[in-house]
Design a protein around this motif. Structure first.
Motif, PDB file in Angstrom:
ATOM      1  N   ASN A   1       0.851  -1.194   0.000  1.00 22.06           N
ATOM      2  CA  ASN A   1       0.000   0.000   0.000  1.00 22.06           C
ATOM      3  C   ASN A   1       0.882   1.238   0.000  1.00 22.06           C
ATOM      4  O   ASN A   1       1.800   1.358   0.814  1.00 22.06           O
ATOM      5  N   ALA A   2       0.570   2.181  -0.919  1.00 26.15           N
ATOM      6  CA  ALA A   2       1.389   3.390  -1.035  1.00 26.15           C
ATOM      7  C   ALA A   2       0.483   4.587  -1.301  1.00 26.15           C
ATOM      8  O   ALA A   2      -0.635   4.456  -1.802  1.00 26.15           O
ATOM      9  N   ASN A   3       0.997   5.773  -0.991  1.00 27.93           N
ATOM     10  CA  ASN A   3       0.247   6.990  -1.290  1.00 27.93           C
ATOM     11  C   ASN A   3       0.565   7.444  -2.724  1.00 27.93           C
ATOM     12  O   ASN A   3       1.305   6.782  -3.450  1.00 27.93           O
TER      13      ASN A   3
ATOM     14  N   LEU B   1       5.422   4.218   0.869  1.00 30.62           N
ATOM     15  CA  LEU B   1       4.639   3.119   1.421  1.00 30.62           C
ATOM     16  C   LEU B   1       4.067   3.506   2.777  1.00 30.62           C
ATOM     17  O   LEU B   1       4.674   4.253   3.534  1.00 30.62           O
ATOM     18  N   TYR B   2       2.879   2.978   3.069  1.00 35.95           N
ATOM     19  CA  TYR B   2       2.284   3.206   4.385  1.00 35.95           C
ATOM     20  C   TYR B   2       3.024   2.403   5.445  1.00 35.95           C
ATOM     21  O   TYR B   2       3.116   2.801   6.584  1.00 35.95           O
ATOM     22  N   GLY B   3       3.554   1.287   5.079  1.00 41.32           N
ATOM     23  CA  GLY B   3       4.389   0.482   5.974  1.00 41.32           C
ATOM     24  C   GLY B   3       5.772   0.404   5.365  1.00 41.32           C
ATOM     25  O   GLY B   3       6.294   1.397   4.867  1.00 41.32           O
ATOM     26  N   SER B   4       6.349  -0.768   5.372  1.00 41.81           N
ATOM     27  CA  SER B   4       7.635  -0.962   4.712  1.00 41.81           C
ATOM     28  C   SER B   4       7.750  -2.426   4.307  1.00 41.81           C
ATOM     29  O   SER B   4       7.004  -3.277   4.769  1.00 41.81           O
TER      30      SER B   4
ATOM     31  N   LYS C   1      10.941   1.621   1.788  1.00 42.11           N
ATOM     32  CA  LYS C   1       9.794   2.463   2.150  1.00 42.11           C
ATOM     33  C   LYS C   1       9.200   3.208   0.974  1.00 42.11           C
ATOM     34  O   LYS C   1       8.329   4.051   1.141  1.00 42.11           O
TER      35      LYS C   1
END
Length: 179
Positions: free
Chosen positions: A104-106, A111-114, A143
């Motif tokens: 998941n990425a903006n 990334l929202y996480g890594s 990231k």
């Protein structure tokens, strides 16, 4: 003094001391950052008693053990060369691979996480290659979206490079829109 402390103290006294005050051991197997099979090394008592000796990686450096290693040195070297060939072929197989990990990425690609070593190990498992997480060497967690070259450390002398694509997760609505 309790019996167990006396026994432990006697064990320390029986192990040969080195010039630096550590314990002299003969390596039975290659130990990364310490030495190769057949080397005589000097280590701290705790490292010897808590890791090297219980794991069977080293033994006390007696004349008998030294003679045995000398006698079998050529055979041991041949076995090590066979292992190296196997590791190199595995490294070539890994280097030919390219894996894709969805995350998941903006909109900027962050990334929202890594993505970490466990994610890469799971993705490799998906293509039929099993690599322990501790052999995957990352500079840090991934990231951002993009292509990364990740080092896989198989042996002290053998490393492989794996191409890892980190791509955005495609949602169900986006998949339906594509159709």
């Amino acid at each position: 003094m309790p019996k167990s402390k006396n026994r432990r103290k006697n064990l320390f006294n029986r192990l040969p001391k080195g010039d630096q005050g550590g314990i002299r051991l003969l390596l039975i197997h290659n130990v990364e950052h310490l030495g190769k099979q057949g080397d005589i090394v000097e280590v701290k008592p705790g490292y010897a008693n808590n890791f090297l000796l219980p794991q069977g990686l080293a033994t006390v450096a007696t004349d008998h053990h030294k003679r045995m290693v000398e006698k079998h040195r050529e055979k041991l070297r041949q076995l090590e060369l066979e292992k190296l060939v196997e590791y190199r072929s595995r490294a070539a197989e890994i280097s030919r691979q390219s894996i894709t990990i969805e995350a998941n990425a903006n909109d900027e690609g962050l990334l929202y996480g890594s993505v970490g070593a466990s994610d890469i190990a799971d993705a490799l498992k998906g293509v039929g290659i099993t690599v322990p997480q501790d052999q995957i060497r990352l500079q840090g967690p991934l990231k951002e979206l993009g292509l990364y070259t990740v080092k896989i450390h198989l042996h002290a002398e053998v490393d492989a490079e794996l191409k890892v694509w980190v791509v955005p997760t495609v949602s169900a609505e986006e998949q339906a829109a594509v159709r």
